[in-house]
Write a protein that holds these residues in place. Structure first.
Motif: not given
Length: 295
Positions: A181, A184, A187, A253, A256-257
């Motif tokens: 990750n 991600a 960001w 984000y 998305n981790i």
């Protein structure tokens, strides 16, 4: 430029609030263990969040203990121990404070900052060898930031905030560069760093304008040399939108981790904690109700 990333206590379960305190107290204890007592004065919530996030990438069980401390001598506090994320956060806490003090010296020739930075520089020599690369990119990012601020004329707020945002992204993603990750994390850190930089500038706006000191928001938007009250009336909604967009991106984000633990705590900080801090800085009276803007 520290202390803005905190949980929203009103929206937090008791167990998660106690967990955050255990990370915070664990960070304080780790700073003492790795560097010494004096650097503990630099302890801040942003680095506690860093420890929570990075530790959440691992599914290992945390070790807890109860200890007395000089700040709370009447009762034992729960603290996390033997935690690599806390060790990294302790290092980041001390070195970022050191460079912030150097910036204060450049801005105000602060005698207190000169004394404290000299002391911290001695303690930083205790940092492990494998953090040398981290020290280098932190110094480089902050050097670029200070150069941008000195030649701020014509620069946008995105350009001015980029360097601190980039630094925060690198701090998060370099903890384990091989982690699945890492992109991600970069960001998430980038948007969080941008949020911290801008809210800090807005928080200091009135003071900086009165003292005619550099302020990124004033430099980027106030080409007409408006007074503080006129400027805020004209631009506060725009700054609010930028900050809310950054917070929204942080939350996206995070989703998305692959978080192994502490999800509710992390979600609270990024969804409710950031917005609650904005309400305080923008001086919005919500009667104790958290501002649940659509994140």
């Amino acid at each position: 430029m520290f202390g803005y990333v905190t949980p929203c206590k009103m929206e937090l379960k008791i167990k998660d609030f106690e967990k955050f305190k255990a990370y915070y107290c664990g960070l304080c204890r780790e700073i003492k263990k790795s560097f010494g007592n004096v650097p503990r004065l630099a302890l801040n919530y942003d680095m506690a969040f860093l420890a929570v996030l990075l530790d959440s990438l691992e599914d290992s069980r945390n070790k807890l203990t109860k200890v007395f401390c000089c700040f709370h001598p009447t009762e034992k506090r729960l603290v996390f121990i033997e935690n690599s994320a806390l060790k990294y956060a302790a290092f980041c806490n001390v070195i970022l404070t050191y460079y912030k003090l150097l910036d204060n010296i450049n801005d105000d020739n602060s005698k207190l900052s000169k004394i404290y930075s000299s002391i911290l520089n001695i303690y930083l020599k205790k940092a492990p060898e494998h953090y040398r690369l981290n020290s280098a990119f932190i110094e480089q990012c902050l050097s670029r930031l200070y150069s941008a601020e000195k030649s701020a004329s014509g620069k946008t707020l995105d350009e001015l905030s980029h360097h601190f945002a980039d630094l925060t992204g690198l701090i998060l993603s370099s903890y384990n560069i091989k982690h699945e990750n890492s992109k991600a994390l970069y960001w998430l850190g980038y948007n969080l760093g941008k949020w911290i930089y801008i809210i800090d500038a807005y928080d200091d706006l009135k003071k900086d304008m009165e003292k005619k000191k550099f302020n990124a928001i004033n430099a980027a938007f106030n080409s007409e040399n408006l007074t503080y009250s006129d400027f805020v009336n004209s631009y506060s909604s725009r700054i609010d939108f930028i900050l809310t967009s950054c917070a929204q991106s942080c939350l996206e984000y995070l989703n998305n981790i692959s978080v192994k633990k502490n999800y509710d705590l992390l979600h609270n900080i990024l969804q409710f904690g950031l917005m609650e801090k904005m309400d305080k800085v923008f001086k919005r009276d919500l009667g104790g109700i958290v501002n649940e803007k659509s994140l």
